[in-house]
Design a protein around this motif. Structure first.
Motif, short mmCIF file in Angstrom:
data_model
loop_
_atom_site.label_atom_id
_atom_site.label_comp_id
_atom_site.label_asym_id
_atom_site.label_seq_id
_atom_site.Cartn_x
_atom_site.Cartn_y
_atom_site.Cartn_z
N VAL A 1 0.86 -1.19 0.00
CA VAL A 1 0.00 0.00 0.00
C VAL A 1 0.90 1.24 0.00
O VAL A 1 1.83 1.34 0.81
CB VAL A 1 -0.94 0.03 1.22
CG1 VAL A 1 -1.59 1.40 1.37
CG2 VAL A 1 -2.03 -1.03 1.08
N ILE A 2 0.60 2.17 -0.91
CA ILE A 2 1.34 3.42 -0.98
C ILE A 2 0.40 4.55 -0.59
O ILE A 2 -0.60 4.80 -1.28
CB ILE A 2 1.92 3.67 -2.39
CG1 ILE A 2 2.78 2.49 -2.81
CG2 ILE A 2 2.73 4.96 -2.42
CD1 ILE A 2 3.22 2.54 -4.24
N LEU A 3 0.71 5.25 0.49
CA LEU A 3 -0.07 6.39 0.95
C LEU A 3 0.58 7.67 0.43
O LEU A 3 1.78 7.87 0.61
CB LEU A 3 -0.13 6.40 2.48
CG LEU A 3 -0.64 5.11 3.13
CD1 LEU A 3 -0.40 5.15 4.64
CD2 LEU A 3 -2.11 4.90 2.83
N GLY A 4 -0.20 8.52 -0.21
CA GLY A 4 0.38 9.69 -0.85
C GLY A 4 0.98 9.32 -2.20
O GLY A 4 2.02 9.82 -2.60
N SER B 1 -2.91 4.94 -3.02
CA SER B 1 -3.96 5.70 -2.35
C SER B 1 -3.51 7.14 -2.16
O SER B 1 -2.32 7.43 -2.04
CB SER B 1 -4.31 5.08 -0.99
OG SER B 1 -3.30 5.33 -0.05
N ASP B 2 -4.47 8.04 -2.16
CA ASP B 2 -4.20 9.45 -1.93
C ASP B 2 -5.54 10.12 -1.67
O ASP B 2 -6.60 9.53 -1.89
CB ASP B 2 -3.51 10.09 -3.14
CG ASP B 2 -2.62 11.27 -2.75
OD1 ASP B 2 -3.10 12.16 -2.02
OD2 ASP B 2 -1.45 11.32 -3.18
N ILE B 3 -5.47 11.37 -1.24
CA ILE B 3 -6.70 12.13 -0.99
C ILE B 3 -7.29 12.65 -2.30
O ILE B 3 -8.43 13.08 -2.35
CB ILE B 3 -6.41 13.28 0.00
CG1 ILE B 3 -7.70 13.73 0.69
CG2 ILE B 3 -5.66 14.43 -0.67
CD1 ILE B 3 -7.47 14.61 1.90
N ARG B 4 -6.48 12.59 -3.37
CA ARG B 4 -6.92 13.04 -4.70
C ARG B 4 -6.43 12.04 -5.74
O ARG B 4 -5.54 11.25 -5.47
CB ARG B 4 -6.32 14.42 -5.02
CG ARG B 4 -4.80 14.43 -4.97
CD ARG B 4 -4.21 15.80 -5.21
NE ARG B 4 -2.77 15.80 -4.98
CZ ARG B 4 -1.86 15.46 -5.87
NH1 ARG B 4 -2.23 15.06 -7.09
NH2 ARG B 4 -0.56 15.50 -5.59
N GLU B 5 -7.00 12.11 -6.92
CA GLU B 5 -6.56 11.23 -7.99
C GLU B 5 -5.25 11.73 -8.60
O GLU B 5 -4.92 12.92 -8.50
CB GLU B 5 -7.64 11.11 -9.08
CG GLU B 5 -8.88 10.38 -8.60
CD GLU B 5 -9.81 10.03 -9.74
OE1 GLU B 5 -9.57 10.49 -10.87
OE2 GLU B 5 -10.77 9.29 -9.49
N THR C 1 -9.20 6.11 -2.67
CA THR C 1 -9.19 7.48 -2.15
C THR C 1 -9.16 7.42 -0.63
O THR C 1 -10.02 6.78 -0.01
CB THR C 1 -10.43 8.26 -2.62
OG1 THR C 1 -10.47 8.26 -4.05
CG2 THR C 1 -10.38 9.69 -2.12
N LEU C 2 -8.15 8.07 -0.04
CA LEU C 2 -7.92 7.92 1.40
C LEU C 2 -7.21 9.14 1.97
O LEU C 2 -6.28 9.67 1.36
CB LEU C 2 -7.07 6.67 1.66
CG LEU C 2 -6.80 6.31 3.11
CD1 LEU C 2 -8.04 5.67 3.72
CD2 LEU C 2 -5.63 5.35 3.22
N ASP C 3 -7.61 9.56 3.16
CA ASP C 3 -6.93 10.60 3.92
C ASP C 3 -5.97 9.91 4.89
O ASP C 3 -6.39 9.17 5.77
CB ASP C 3 -7.97 11.43 4.69
CG ASP C 3 -7.35 12.55 5.52
OD1 ASP C 3 -6.10 12.59 5.65
OD2 ASP C 3 -8.11 13.37 6.05
N ALA D 1 2.87 10.51 1.93
CA ALA D 1 2.06 11.71 2.12
C ALA D 1 2.80 12.71 3.00
O ALA D 1 3.25 12.37 4.09
CB ALA D 1 0.72 11.35 2.77
N ALA D 2 2.94 13.94 2.52
CA ALA D 2 3.63 14.98 3.29
C ALA D 2 3.39 16.33 2.66
O ALA D 2 3.14 16.44 1.46
CB ALA D 2 5.13 14.71 3.36
N MET D 3 3.49 17.39 3.48
CA MET D 3 3.53 18.75 2.98
C MET D 3 4.98 19.20 3.00
O MET D 3 5.65 19.13 4.03
CB MET D 3 2.67 19.67 3.86
CG MET D 3 2.48 21.07 3.25
SD MET D 3 1.43 22.14 4.28
CE MET D 3 -0.15 21.28 4.16
#
Length: 315
Positions: A6-9, A34-38, A51-53, A76-78
């Motif tokens: 599973v890849i988040l972000g 997975s990501d919060i957007r496509e 789609t995942l937060d 996932a990161a800012m």
């Protein structure tokens, strides 16, 4: 044993290329993005997507349980420049996503985690030349603070609970496939687009600002290499220093002029200059070389040629 990854972000600059590389290596159905957007059409069409937060603990637990995941990549990161504008949101995303995933590792819901750190963990008091693996880490940015804290949590969960966390301190990353995501080293991607489009570029850093950089193909290779290394060979559970090359905007511009002789660059340093000034100029990655055989493939000449060629071919 078959993998379920599973890849988040997955839709970010690194996540996009990492997802495609993992699907090529282990099979499309084995890698869940997975990501919060496509993301890009290539990513969305190449395998399963959810789609995942990444800050939603219950959603993460449900996904990990449902898929019987074996490996997690938390991308996932800012990033640095964006995080300075929204410190609280950056901390929430960068830290809570990591703590949630580490806690699910403690509960035994996966066997191995990759989490990226950054040269942003270093600060103005860090030795700038050949920055050692173990040295002063006093970051001066929100992004760097979150990465330093994350390294501490990763080491803690490994030591206390046996979670197999693996990490790399990425330098600035350069790619033609995806747009940069709000980092201080973004100029080293933007400059190629502008060079081909209009033959000139205004850089937001000073001409003599040397920073550690890496072509994305090397970064992906290093990530896969670290994740495939035997656990007993790994001596660093905070995050490994990683290096390929260092250059200044002026040196990059000169490398571009080999192919585009009329290219012009000007300089208008902004708030990102202060961030860059707090970071190292070059990195000592001898521990990664020793522990898992790290060796980069791209120098400045090869990187420049590849970027210009691929951007021309795919414009």
């Amino acid at each position: 044993m078959s993998k379920t990854i599973v890849i988040l972000g997955a839709c970010g600059q690194i996540g996009t290329e990492l997802t495609l590389a993992l699907r090529s290596r282990y099979g499309s159905d084995s890698v869940i993005a997975s990501d919060i957007r496509e993301g890009t059409p290539q990513l969305m069409e190449s395998g399963p997507f959810v789609t995942l937060d990444a800050t939603d603990f219950n959603a993460l637990k449900e996904l990990f349980t449902k898929t019987q995941v074996t490996e997690v990549y938390l991308m996932a990161a800012m990033l640095s420049a964006t995080a300075e504008k929204s410190p609280a949101r950056a901390w929430d995303l960068n830290m809570n996503s990591l703590l949630h995933v580490l806690e699910l590792g403690r509960q035994g819901l996966y066997s191995k985690l990759f989490w990226p750190s950054s040269i942003a963990v270093f600060g103005p008091n860090t030795p700038k030349q050949n920055t050692p693996q173990a040295t002063v880490t006093e970051p001066s940015t929100v992004y760097g603070i979150s990465k330093k804290a994350g390294e501490g949590w990763a080491a803690y969960y490994h030591r206390k609970y046996g979670v197999d966390v693996r990490s790399i301190r990425y330098p600035g990353l350069i790619s033609w496939k995806t747009q940069p995501g709000g980092g201080t080293t973004d100029y080293a991607v933007d400059i190629f687009h502008h060079a081909l489009k209009n033959g000139s570029y205004e850089c937001f850093l000073r001409e003599n600002t040397a920073l550690p950089m890496m072509y994305m193909s090397d970064a992906i290779q290093a990530t896969l290499q670290l994740m495939e290394a035997p656990a007993e060979d790994l001596s660093v559970r905070t995050s490994y220093n990683l290096s390929a090359l260092s250059f200044t905007p002026a040196e990059l511009a000169q490398s571009i002029r080999v192919h585009l002789p009329d290219f012009k660059i000007s300089y208008a340093p902004d708030s990102r200059q202060e961030i860059a000034d707090s970071w190292p100029e070059s990195i000592d990655d001898s521990q990664a070389q020793k522990d898992w055989g790290w060796k980069p493939q791209y120098d400045l000449k090869k990187l420049t040629r590849e970027m210009l060629h691929n951007l021309r071919e795919n414009s």
